[in-house]
Design an enzyme around this catalytic site. Structure first.
Site, short mmCIF file in Angstrom:
data_model
loop_
_atom_site.label_atom_id
_atom_site.label_comp_id
_atom_site.label_asym_id
_atom_site.label_seq_id
_atom_site.Cartn_x
_atom_site.Cartn_y
_atom_site.Cartn_z
N HIS A 1 -10.60 7.92 41.29
CA HIS A 1 -10.15 7.17 40.10
C HIS A 1 -8.91 7.80 39.50
O HIS A 1 -8.50 8.89 39.90
CB HIS A 1 -11.27 7.03 39.07
CG HIS A 1 -11.69 8.31 38.40
ND1 HIS A 1 -12.31 9.34 39.06
CD2 HIS A 1 -11.57 8.72 37.11
CE1 HIS A 1 -12.58 10.32 38.21
NE2 HIS A 1 -12.13 9.97 37.01
N HIS B 1 -7.86 9.16 36.66
CA HIS B 1 -7.69 10.21 35.64
C HIS B 1 -6.90 11.40 36.20
O HIS B 1 -7.05 11.77 37.36
CB HIS B 1 -9.06 10.68 35.13
CG HIS B 1 -9.67 9.71 34.16
ND1 HIS B 1 -11.02 9.65 33.92
CD2 HIS B 1 -9.10 8.74 33.39
CE1 HIS B 1 -11.26 8.69 33.03
NE2 HIS B 1 -10.13 8.12 32.70
N ASP C 1 -7.12 14.52 35.94
CA ASP C 1 -7.81 15.66 36.53
C ASP C 1 -8.36 15.34 37.93
O ASP C 1 -9.03 16.17 38.54
CB ASP C 1 -8.94 16.16 35.61
CG ASP C 1 -10.03 15.14 35.37
OD1 ASP C 1 -9.70 13.97 35.10
OD2 ASP C 1 -11.22 15.51 35.46
N HIS C 2 -8.05 14.14 38.46
CA HIS C 2 -8.45 13.80 39.83
C HIS C 2 -7.25 13.47 40.72
O HIS C 2 -7.37 13.49 41.94
CB HIS C 2 -9.45 12.62 39.82
CG HIS C 2 -10.71 12.98 39.11
ND1 HIS C 2 -11.87 13.29 39.76
CD2 HIS C 2 -10.97 13.15 37.78
CE1 HIS C 2 -12.80 13.61 38.87
NE2 HIS C 2 -12.29 13.54 37.66
N HIS D 1 -17.11 4.48 34.37
CA HIS D 1 -16.28 5.57 33.82
C HIS D 1 -14.85 5.04 33.63
O HIS D 1 -14.26 5.19 32.57
CB HIS D 1 -16.35 6.74 34.79
CG HIS D 1 -15.52 7.93 34.42
ND1 HIS D 1 -15.80 8.72 33.33
CD2 HIS D 1 -14.43 8.47 35.00
CE1 HIS D 1 -14.90 9.70 33.27
NE2 HIS D 1 -14.06 9.57 34.27
N ASP E 1 -16.51 10.61 39.16
CA ASP E 1 -17.12 10.71 37.83
C ASP E 1 -18.03 9.52 37.55
O ASP E 1 -18.19 9.10 36.41
CB ASP E 1 -16.04 10.81 36.75
CG ASP E 1 -15.27 12.13 36.80
OD1 ASP E 1 -15.63 13.00 37.62
OD2 ASP E 1 -14.30 12.28 36.03
N HIS F 1 -17.23 17.20 39.01
CA HIS F 1 -17.21 18.26 37.98
C HIS F 1 -18.44 19.15 38.06
O HIS F 1 -19.51 18.72 38.51
CB HIS F 1 -17.19 17.65 36.57
CG HIS F 1 -15.90 17.00 36.21
ND1 HIS F 1 -14.89 17.67 35.55
CD2 HIS F 1 -15.45 15.74 36.40
CE1 HIS F 1 -13.87 16.84 35.35
NE2 HIS F 1 -14.18 15.67 35.86
FE FE Z 1 -12.94 13.89 35.70
ZN ZN Z 2 -12.54 10.91 35.08
#
Ligand code: FE
Ligand code: ZN
Length: 255
Positions: A56, A58, A60-61, A114, A133, A171
């Protein structure tokens, strides 16, 4: 066919996953929070990156996707439905698609909730699910864009996979998720036993992932809309599984 699976801690509490098939010189990474730890893992094993899979959009990915693609030439696979906010994709995919990864087949599963465009990757032969996530260890992702019904549907699809499936999510949230599960059902022996194992792993600095779907089905409050959980949430008899999920997810947000 043997596959190697390596978990790569990134940023503060993210995980990237490396999958390697020796016979075909295939190495994939699922999500790229940052470049350095992934390059380091590739170097340590002497692997050449061939595929980048994105769950996805975001940061942080996907933070390191473009840089890693430039350095390795690996093809970039992600959801066509979310292409506008993903790094440039060399191979856009859609839910229901199957694509080869070495001798393996990867199935794309729609996993909204999410985020709207979130997808999961399932490798049936290897028994691996990369859930980002969406379904997480002992929990599920926060509903940033989707509705409770969308995440409920996602979790229903993912939890219908074979129970021996290993869930690789994005995570290290297991202990915090477990504290929430235990707040609802403080005396549940399966939850207490799992927390003991999780704390032991964390005390040694070890990842608590991957986890089996069987363990999630037994302990994850977001997969168990049963009577005990309904009562713990103070919901009336006859509350639907979706209502139980929705209430549990809302409680977690303010936990
Ligand atoms: Fe994340
Ligand atoms: Zn995320």
């Amino acid at each position: 066919m043997t596959l190697e699976l390596i978990i790569v801690p990134c940023l503060k509490d993210n995980y990237a996953w490396l999958i390697h098939e020796e016979a075909t010189d295939t190495t994939a990474v699922v999500d790229v929070p940052e470049v350095a730890p992934i390059l380091e893992a590739l170097r340590t094993h002497g692997w050449r990156l061939s595929h980048i899979l994105i769950t996805h959009h975001h940061a942080d990915h996907i933070g390191g996707v473009e840089a890693l693609h430039e350095m390795t030439g690996a093809r970039v696979i992600g959801a066509a439905q979310d292409a506008a906010r993903l790094p440039p994709l060399t191979a856009p995919v859609a839910p229901g698609d199957r694509f080869p990864l070495g001798m393996q087949t990867v199935e794309v599963i729609d996993a909204p909730g999410h985020t709207i465009g979130h997808i999961a990757y399932y490798m049936a032969e290897a028994g691996l699910l990369f859930s980002g996530d969406s379904l997480m260890s002992w929990g599920c992702g926060r509903l940033f864009e989707g509705t409770p019904a969308q995440m409920f549907g996602t979790l229903a699809r993912l939890s219908a996979l074979p129970p021996e499936t290993r869930v690789c999510s994005g995570h290290e949230y297991t202990e915090a998720n477990g504290r929430f599960a235990l707040s609802l059902e403080p005396g549940n022996p399966a939850l207490l036993a799992r927390m003991e194992r999780i704390r032991a792993l964390r005390a040694q600095g070890e990842p608590t992932l991957p986890v089996t779907l069987a363990e999630e089905l037994q302990t994850n409050p977001f997969l168990r809309a049963d009577d005990g959980l309904r009562r713990a949430l103070g919901l009336p008899e006859g509350a639907s599984a979706l209502e139980i999920f929705t209430e549990a997810r809302a409680r977690k947000d303010s936990f």
